[in-house]
Design an enzyme around this catalytic site. Structure first.
Site, PDB file in Angstrom:
ATOM      1  N   ASP A  35       0.887  -0.827  -0.269  1.00 48.16           N
ATOM      2  CA  ASP A  35      -0.024   0.070   0.312  1.00 48.16           C
ATOM      3  C   ASP A  35       0.732   1.220   0.146  1.00 48.16           C
ATOM      4  OD1 ASP A  35      -2.459  -1.930  -0.351  1.00 48.16           O
ATOM      5  OD2 ASP A  35      -2.830  -1.217   1.945  1.00 48.16           O
ATOM      6  N   GLU A  37       3.480   2.244  -1.805  1.00 41.61           N
ATOM      7  CA  GLU A  37       4.165   2.137  -2.734  1.00 41.61           C
ATOM      8  C   GLU A  37       3.409   2.658  -3.704  1.00 41.61           C
ATOM      9  OE1 GLU A  37       6.425   2.156  -6.079  1.00 41.61           O
ATOM     10  OE2 GLU A  37       7.432   2.554  -4.307  1.00 41.61           O
ATOM     11  N   TYR A  38       2.211   1.811  -3.174  1.00 43.46           N
ATOM     12  CA  TYR A  38       0.491   2.320  -4.250  1.00 43.46           C
ATOM     13  C   TYR A  38       0.625   4.076  -3.707  1.00 43.46           C
ATOM     14  CZ  TYR A  38      -3.940   3.143  -5.687  1.00 43.46           C
ATOM     15  OH  TYR A  38      -5.196   3.836  -7.030  1.00 43.46           O
ATOM     16  N   SER A  84     -37.003  -5.903 -16.272  1.00 41.37           N
ATOM     17  CA  SER A  84     -36.756  -6.577 -14.687  1.00 41.37           C
ATOM     18  C   SER A  84     -36.235  -7.459 -14.986  1.00 41.37           C
ATOM     19  CB  SER A  84     -37.938  -5.826 -13.622  1.00 41.37           C
ATOM     20  OG  SER A  84     -38.751  -6.297 -14.514  1.00 41.37           O
ATOM     21  N   LYS A 126     -28.154 -14.166  -7.997  1.00 39.20           N
ATOM     22  CA  LYS A 126     -28.358 -12.843  -8.627  1.00 39.20           C
ATOM     23  C   LYS A 126     -27.940 -11.549  -7.331  1.00 39.20           C
ATOM     24  CE  LYS A 126     -32.918 -10.382  -8.950  1.00 39.20           C
ATOM     25  NZ  LYS A 126     -32.897  -9.618  -8.004  1.00 39.20           N
ATOM     26  N   ARG A 147     -31.085   2.404 -12.595  1.00 39.50           N
ATOM     27  CA  ARG A 147     -31.948   1.383 -13.083  1.00 39.50           C
ATOM     28  C   ARG A 147     -33.502   2.849 -12.863  1.00 39.50           C
ATOM     29  NH1 ARG A 147     -36.311  -1.287 -12.166  1.00 39.50           N
ATOM     30  NH2 ARG A 147     -37.324  -2.814 -13.411  1.00 39.50           N
ATOM     31  N   CYS A 418     -35.559 -11.493  38.052  1.00 40.37           N
ATOM     32  CA  CYS A 418     -35.224 -12.726  37.414  1.00 40.37           C
ATOM     33  C   CYS A 418     -37.039 -13.208  36.733  1.00 40.37           C
ATOM     34  CB  CYS A 418     -34.804 -13.473  37.869  1.00 40.37           C
ATOM     35  SG  CYS A 418     -34.799 -14.456  37.057  1.00 40.37           S
ATOM     36  N   CYS A 421     -36.846 -17.240  38.649  1.00 42.21           N
ATOM     37  CA  CYS A 421     -36.534 -17.347  40.493  1.00 42.21           C
ATOM     38  C   CYS A 421     -36.733 -16.069  41.109  1.00 42.21           C
ATOM     39  CB  CYS A 421     -34.602 -17.905  40.975  1.00 42.21           C
ATOM     40  SG  CYS A 421     -33.539 -16.060  40.187  1.00 42.21           S
ATOM     41  N   CYS A 454     -30.732 -19.473  40.859  1.00 45.16           N
ATOM     42  CA  CYS A 454     -31.644 -19.735  39.479  1.00 45.16           C
ATOM     43  C   CYS A 454     -31.825 -21.057  38.626  1.00 45.16           C
ATOM     44  CB  CYS A 454     -31.382 -18.625  38.483  1.00 45.16           C
ATOM     45  SG  CYS A 454     -31.933 -18.150  37.356  1.00 45.16           S
TER      46      CYS A 454
END
Length: 790
Positions: A35, A37-38, A84, A126, A147, A418, A421, A454
């Site tokens: 990266d 060098e890019y 479509s 698709k 589209r 709870c 319990c 519990c």
């Protein structure tokens, strides 16, 4: 730029080189340069164009970043409508489509004496994204459009230029003078998760699904926002063309690929409807593992002359169809929310839904994760919601359709007690530690404080304790555990080891043989590997790998039970929060009682008793001092203090003048260090941590063991196939104890592959690379030489 190269020549060369690297990176997934060098090439081109604006061209990679925000999108008239596709939802729909194609082409339909002539179809997934059109003139990208309604779309030219795998200039040669490429813009699953993670970190609104994210990103008025999103493009067809193209759908797409455009890697040619259905089933089975979302498969008659002969209906071609998968998202009504109690006491909201078919399965429950997610969604009981199911993933509520909210919708409130319990429910507290102080904030999880009193937590704890990767007690499924708890026979994991034949036999599902087998399995589990035992205890946030690390590093249950969180953080991948979870678990009086009962009833975890060789004398004085989080004492200052004084007590006992002698130790640091040393509580805690490091053998003055003296140190091993004498995870523990790293894939750096029956691709790759291969007998022989007898 050499003295003989003009700016124009250099800019041209840079554009061509960067375009080549873009193609390799974004299309071929084969980067040729790092990266950095890019970036150097890209910045050089930017600098030339900044000095010579007349050299900027439309296909320059610097033009991908987008211009100024647009006031709105212009309209684009599609000269060739973007129609479509017709849909197939069942196998019969595909059979009917193929029949219509054959009849339209007047092909033999087949009879008792033959199957007729099969049509060749071009098949591809698709993609679930946004359909777009890219117009190239003389190989240059001149326009991008959505589209829209098929006849009229929106001009999104500035935005499509920011998509990294859309070529601004076509590669190679032979492309038509005018070429309209059509395809799908989408976001991969990984890109979608990263996008939402960034949004959550910035307290921004997250996206409901990758398709919405792609559509929203592509229709940003500011192209810079689009450029920041992980959009990708995949082409599947064409529109307007002035020039020649190959005579088949597949041929055209392969030509596109040669011109630098991305096509589906799943593109296949199949013969007849049977081949299409086979392709559909194969993609369906692999759907969840794909890198991107798909909602079906598209089949197109491959020959273009056949396509022209078949023609179009009003809104769709007769030569193509989309075979849709069962819907993965549907609308339904949230009828109620119930709260379930998990193994660690976490109270989880579960949506009870009006039953609806999603991806071929009737869904009546979905996860809401936690109360923070409830708040983020803004969901109320009575709402119409969008639920999503992908593969085997638990269905989840994705979005609220707020405009459908009824007048009597009710808020979702976490219970104060709870539901199992009746114990109090408390919100977890998150503690962030650093620089000598801790700050506390509310967490996302609510927990029942009842622990093993519990029944829900007890049952889940027992189920986890006996599971295959924990104590591996065969014969104890969920229903059996529920019976043991409900009848009062088991009130903690330790009670399993007091069960008798007469107690188990009357339970539903048990007979003489199954009772004896269960009691044998319980007895056989009494000598687990230490890592299995730690994992089986169900310590919050401690999975298999952390349990293995604790066992290998500390070597004994006693050390693990005693370990201070400030000592545990010296182990790799153990952060402060996990360290405190481990310490708090073993400090809990009830947990201590259960562990003591397990040991008293014959459970004897197998331990080395020795500190892992790589951890002996592994903590330096400088590192220890830096981790005390004394303000203004960072790594460099800690190293200078350690070099100057040599011991923790000497540092604490140093006066102001002594500390002034430490190079570059400023007055703020001296003041904070003196205040810490004079704080009796802080000083004693630091000294107690140091003492434990000394007791464990991790102290800087301890005898240093040579980790590289382990027989397999520095070697990477891979296990594949079935091992008969021991489970593969046990073999992995033995190899790791000898210093090996056990990896999941084979490479040229792999030292040895152990291949049991059923070994496949990993064995083949090892043989291809010339990597050493042992069978199970060879592994057992090697372990025996090292004194390990499974």
């Amino acid at each position: 730029m050499t003295q003989h190269t003009t700016p124009a020549e250099r800019a041209l060369a840079l554009r061509e080189e960067i375009a080549q690297h873009n193609h390799r990176y974004y299309v071929l997934d084969e980067p040729a340069i790092p990266d950095a060098e890019y970036d150097r090439l890209f910045n050089e081109l930017k600098a030339i164009e900044a000095q010579h604006p007349d050299l900027i061209t439309p296909d320059s990679p610097t033009q991908r970043v987008g211009g100024a925000p647009a006031g709105g999108f212009g309209e684009v008239q599609h000269e060739v409508p973007m129609l479509s596709l017709g849909n197939a939802f069942a196998e019969q729909d595909m059979l009917d489509f193929d029949r219509r194609v054959r009849e339209g082409l007047d092909l033999p339909a087949g009879d008792l004496f033959g199957g007729g002539e099969d049509v060749e179809y071009c098949c591809e997934p698709k993609l679930d994204g946004l359909a777009v059109s890219l117009l190239y003139e003389n190989g240059l990208l001149v326009r991008g459009a959505t589209r829209g309604d098929g006849s009229t779309g929106e001009d999104i030219s500035s935005n499509v230029r920011t998509i990294r795998n859309v070529p601004l200039k076509l590669r190679g040669e032979g492309w038509p003078a005018v070429l309209e490429v059509r395809g799908e813009v989408f976001i991969s699953k990984a890109g979608f998760e990263a996008l939402n993670e960034t949004a959550r970190a910035n307290d921004s609104k997250t996206f409901a699904n990758p398709r919405n994210a792609a559509a929203g990103s592509l229709r940003q008025l500011d192209p810079a926002i689009t450029a920041s999103r992980p959009l990708e493009f995949c082409c599947y067809g064409f529109g307007r063309v002035e020039g020649d193209l190959p005579a088949t759908q597949e041929g055209i797409l392969q030509a596109f690929k040669g011109w630098g455009l991305t096509i589906s890697r799943e593109l296949k040619i199949k013969q007849g409807v049977a081949g299409c259905l086979e392709y559909y089933r194969d993609i369906g089975e692999r759907r969840a593992a794909l890198d991107y979302e798909i909602d079906g498969v598209v089949f197109k008659v491959n020959r273009l002359d056949y396509q022209r002969e078949l023609g179009f209906r009003a809104r769709e071609p007769r030569w193509a169809i989309a075979h849709k998968f069962p819907a993965s998202e549907e609308l339904t009504e949230l009828l109620d929310v119930e709260f379930q109690v998990g193994r660690t006491g976490a109270i989880t909201p579960v949506a009870r839904l009006k039953p609806v078919q999603v991806a071929g399965v009737t869904v009546s429950n979905a996860t809401l994760h936690n109360m923070d997610e409830v708040a983020r969604l803004g969901v109320m009981i009575g709402d119409t919601v969008i639920i999503r199911r992908a593969g085997d993933v638990i269905p989840q509520v994705m979005q609220v359709v707020s405009e459908r909210r009824p007048a009597d919708a009710r808020p979702i409130d976490v219970p104060s007690e709870c539901p199992v319990c009746g114990s109090a429910v408390e919100r977890t507290q998150l503690t962030k530690r650093g620089k000598g102080r801790a700050t506390t904030s509310e967490g996302a999880v609510y927990r029942c404080v009842g622990r093993l009193t519990c029944a829900a937590q007890l049952k889940q704890s027992i189920i986890h304790f006996v599971s295959r990767r924990a104590m591996d007690i065969d014969g104890l499924g969920e229903k059996s555990v529920e019976q043991l708890v409900d009848t009062g026979l088991v009130g903690s994991p330790a009670d399993l080891y007091q069960l008798t034949y007469d107690q188990v036999l009357p339970l539903e599902g048990f007979a003489d043989l199954s009772t004896r087998n269960l009691l044998t399995a319980i007895a056989d589990s009494r000598t687990p590997a230490l890592a299995r035992f730690i994992y089986a205890l169900g310590i919050p946030d401690v999975g298999e790998e952390t349990a293995k690390l604790l066992a290998r590093a500390l070597g004994s249950l006693a050390r693990i039970r005693e370990a201070l969180p400030q000592v545990l953080v010296y182990l790799p991948d153990v952060g402060a929060e996990v360290a405190y979870e481990i310490h708090n678990f073993f400090a809990d009086e009830h947990n201590q009682q259960v562990i003591d009962q397990l040991l008293a009833r014959g459970v004897a975890p197998q331990e080395t008793g020795e500190l892992g060789a790589e951890f002996a004398a592994s903590v330096s004085l400088a590192e220890f001092l830096a981790r005390l989080d004394i303000p203004h004492i960072a790594k460099t200052g800690a190293e200078r203090l350690a070099d100057k004084f040599g011991s923790l007590r000497a540092i604490f006992d140093a006066d102001w003048l002594d500390l002034k002698q430490v190079e570059r130790l400023n007055e703020k640091a001296i003041k904070e260090l003196r205040a810490f040393a004079l704080n009796e509580q802080a000083r004693e805690q630091a000294l107690s941590i140091e003492q434990q490091l000394r007791d464990f053998g991790m102290h800087w003055e301890s005898e240093r063991a040579q980790a590289d003296s382990l027989p397999l140190s520095g070697q990477t091993w891979v296990l594949t196939g079935t091992l008969e004498a021991m489970p593969r995870d046990v073999a992995k523990v033995h190899l790791e104890s000898l210093g090996a790293k056990v990896a999941g894939s084979v490479s040229a750096k792999t030292h040895c592959v152990v291949a049991g029956p059923g070994a496949g691709s990993k064995l083949a790759k090892a043989e291809q690379l010339g990597v050493q291969v042992l069978d199970e007998a060879g592994l057992l022989s090697m372990l025996a030489e090292q004194g390990i007898t499974p």
